[in-house]
Design an enzyme around this catalytic site. Structure first.
Site, short mmCIF file in Angstrom:
data_model
loop_
_atom_site.label_atom_id
_atom_site.label_comp_id
_atom_site.label_asym_id
_atom_site.label_seq_id
_atom_site.Cartn_x
_atom_site.Cartn_y
_atom_site.Cartn_z
N HIS A 199 0.81 -1.22 0.00
CA HIS A 199 0.00 0.00 0.00
C HIS A 199 0.84 1.27 0.00
O HIS A 199 0.38 2.34 0.38
CB HIS A 199 -1.01 -0.03 1.15
CG HIS A 199 -2.23 -0.82 0.77
ND1 HIS A 199 -2.13 -2.06 0.22
CD2 HIS A 199 -3.54 -0.53 0.82
CE1 HIS A 199 -3.35 -2.51 -0.05
NE2 HIS A 199 -4.22 -1.59 0.31
N ASP A 234 -5.89 4.77 9.89
CA ASP A 234 -7.32 4.89 9.56
C ASP A 234 -7.83 3.65 8.82
O ASP A 234 -9.02 3.39 8.79
CB ASP A 234 -7.55 6.10 8.64
CG ASP A 234 -7.29 7.39 9.36
OD1 ASP A 234 -7.28 7.39 10.60
OD2 ASP A 234 -7.10 8.42 8.69
N GLU A 261 -9.65 13.66 15.03
CA GLU A 261 -9.15 13.96 13.69
C GLU A 261 -9.94 15.15 13.14
O GLU A 261 -10.69 15.80 13.88
CB GLU A 261 -9.28 12.74 12.75
CG GLU A 261 -8.27 11.66 13.02
CD GLU A 261 -8.04 10.73 11.84
OE1 GLU A 261 -8.54 11.00 10.74
OE2 GLU A 261 -7.33 9.71 12.02
#
Ligand code: FAD
Length: 566
Positions: free
Chosen positions: A127, A188, A299
């Site tokens: 990723h 996340d 956040e």
């Protein structure tokens, strides 16, 4: 090239673009607040091979005795990542079944010395955004094959789990909650590997309290660039331990990590509120991260010029005041959304509600925009995966992701916001922009991670997806230009910004990035990976390469020098 062969026809792409635009709006409004969208892009492949005599190399690798296996065909998977912009084919992919497979392979390549340019990249879940887990004509290690031994849970005063470096965080979560426990600090999105995020930092809404994931590790097992297997911790081989944490894969491959745990809550109160004033928004965020009994997750994100924002979110959130919320107009406005969460168990619901009300009463958000939701702890942490599944179903997960992640010192965040949200960006339709502060005074400053000099700094993440073949504002070129303008501004305004998931091409830029930590970084490289075999995709160090003829030439020169000296 390979990617072009597989590209969808133009008409289909146009249709996909429309669907994608629709999804952008839909997804930013539902339970999932991140559009990790994506596609295809021509390969960027170097033309010069890093080594000759590849058949000899293949034969020598084939001769290794392994518990797992090496594959030499169908390796395109190892030449792809989430960024979808860099595609470097390796010579081989190792599917290790044991740590000794990794150790023997690296040892073998180390012993070949500089006669070959062969390098090794650990690939977690791939990723990365810029080819960091790839190795052109090298060996990619598919870390997810390394499952054994099973996760081990230590239940005691200081609970922890021992997990493989190739383990996905989502699996760690599912196993931990079976024991009533959980890691403290997250990303996340959880379909990332332990070794992949620990090589960077692992930052999310819990980092203001617990620090990034690299702060929540007790011990590591690492295979260094010489093939040595080393156990390290704060007390044992501390230099390697801290070097590897946030070390961009440069000093060793993490094969096992001991991660600290805490009791897992069952439920999460999940809240969003909006601001039009960045000053009030950031003041509230900074207040919350410094309060003692604050939320458990803090956040925020920016939304520019979005129609029907609150109505779109109503599928997953309930407005406190539905009438007022339905009249709220988001169109043409720049809005800042504070996203916060409080963990709780069902028997503590009343206490949690009082606490949340009291915390909210200290904030200056627009009252009509208070949205609330209650979800399970696992659902909350795995929220981005729902979005991934929808996008995959539509073939829209694999588009280019020209992401930009920045760390901006608190003292300059207003300059940054004025310029970027006021001038450079005109909308946020290509993906979410996260923005939230953390306080590193609670972090361990011995790791390799580079942060701005101030204690409080903001993570600002531009998580764009580019539409294939688009020449418009959603196209790759436009987004890359926008990223460049943001970077240029940070530089010219001398903001003291540092990149997160850093990506540089020149040695000078890397030196500037590491600043005073550069010398230590270089020293660690020469100690633990002296031939620069590991993680070539980060483009920090290049493996020295001497052909046999060079060696012959050098020997001749040496002989000449020696004979002159005689
Ligand atoms: P890879 O991309 O496979 O590898 C990353 C780097 O680490 C490479 O250089 C690789 O060689 C090296 N590496 C991999 N495994 C090991 C190992 N075992 N030992 C040593 N080196 C290794 N990051 C955050 O901090 N917070 C977030 O909230 C967040 N959200 C994200 C959401 C999405 C949808 C995506 C795609 C990424 C997100 N990231 C986030 C970024 C993520 O942390 C990095 O991209 C991370 O590198 C991905 O992990 P991976 O397992 O896929 O690693």
């Amino acid at each position: 090239m390979e990617e072009k062969k597989n590209s969808p026809p133009h008409g289909l792409l146009k249709q996909n673009n429309m669907i994608l635009r629709f999804l952008m709006v839909l997804l930013s409004s539902c339970v999932i607040n991140r559009n990790y969208l994506c596609s295809t892009h021509p390969m960027v492949t170097p033309t010069v091979s890093p080594h000759s005599g590849s058949s000899n190399i293949t034969a020598s690798l084939e001769a290794l005795r392994l518990d797992g296996h090496l594959s030499f065909d169908n390796m395109h998977h190892a030449a792809k990542d989430f960024g979808n912009r860099h595609h470097f084919l390796p010579s081989a992919v190792l599917h290790p079944k044991s740590v000794s497979d990794i150790s023997s392979t690296i040892k073998h390549i180390f012993e070949m010395g500089t006669t070959t340019g062969l390098t090794v990249a650990a690939r977690g879940h791939g990723h990365s955004l810029e080819g960091q887990a790839q190795a052109y004509h090298g060996v990619v290690i598919n870390m997810e094959s390394l499952q054994a031994p099973d996760m081990y849970f230590h239940i005691g005063e200081l609970p922890y789990v021992d997990a493989s470096g190739g383990e996905l965080w989502i699996n760690l979560l599912h196993e931990s909650v079976k024991h009533g426990l959980t890691p403290k600090s997250w990303t996340d999105y959880l379909h990332l590997t332990v070794g992949g995020t620990l090589s960077n930092a692992g930052i999310s809404g819990q980092a203001f309290r617990h620090g990034p994931q690299i702060n929540n590790v007790y011990q590591l097992e690492v295979v260094t660039g010489t093939g040595e297997v080393v156990t390290c911790s704060e007390k044992k081989n501390a230099d390697l331990f801290y070097g590897v944490l946030g070390g961009l894969g440069q000093f060793g491959i993490i094969t096992r990590a001991r991660i600290s745990l805490e009791p897992a809550p069952m439920m999460v109160k999940w809240i969003r509120v909006l601001y039009t004033d960045f000053f009030l928004f950031s003041k509230d965020q900074e207040h919350l991260i410094s309060s003692k009994n604050s939320f458990d997750y803090i956040e925020g994100f920016v939304i520019i010029n979005r129609t029907g924002l609150l109505n779109n979110w109503r599928s997953s959130f309930n407005p406190k005041d539905p009438v007022q919320a339905s009249q709220f107009n988001s169109e043409g406005r720049t809005l800042f959304c504070l996203e916060i969460a409080k963990y709780f168990n069902p028997e503590e619901t009343n206490f949690m509600t009082q606490k949340v009300d009291s915390l909210l009463s200290e904030l200056s958000y627009i009252k009509s925009t208070l949205l609330l939701s209650e979800v399970s702890y696992v659902e909350f942490l795995d929220r981005v995966h729902v979005s991934e599944l929808k996008l995959r179903e539509m073939g829209l997960w694999e588009v280019p992701h020209p992401w930009l992640n920045l760390l901006i010192p608190k003292s300059r965040i207003h300059d940054f916001a004025n310029e970027v949200f006021g001038n450079i960006l005109t909308d946020t339709s290509t993906g979410p922009i996260l923005i939230y502060p953390v306080d590193k005074s609670k972090w361990n400053n011995r790791t390799s991670m580079v942060t701005p000099e101030e204690d409080v700094f903001y993570l600002v993440a531009f998580l764009s997806s580019a539409m294939p073949f688009s020449k418009g504002t959603d196209g790759l070129e436009h987004i890359l230009n926008q990223n460049k303008r943001i970077l240029d501004f940070c530089k010219s305004a001398n903001l003291g910004m540092k990149q997160y998931l850093p990506h540089y091409i020149t040695r000078e830029d890397w030196k500037t990035h590491f600043g005073t930590q550069w010398e230590v970084f270089v020293m660690r490289k020469s100690t633990y990976d002296p031939l620069a075999i590991l993680a070539p995709g980060q483009r920090i160090f290049q493996k020295a390469r001497r052909s046999f003829s060079d060696i012959g030439l050098q020997n001749n020169q040496h002989n000449i020098q020696s004979s002159k000296g005689r």
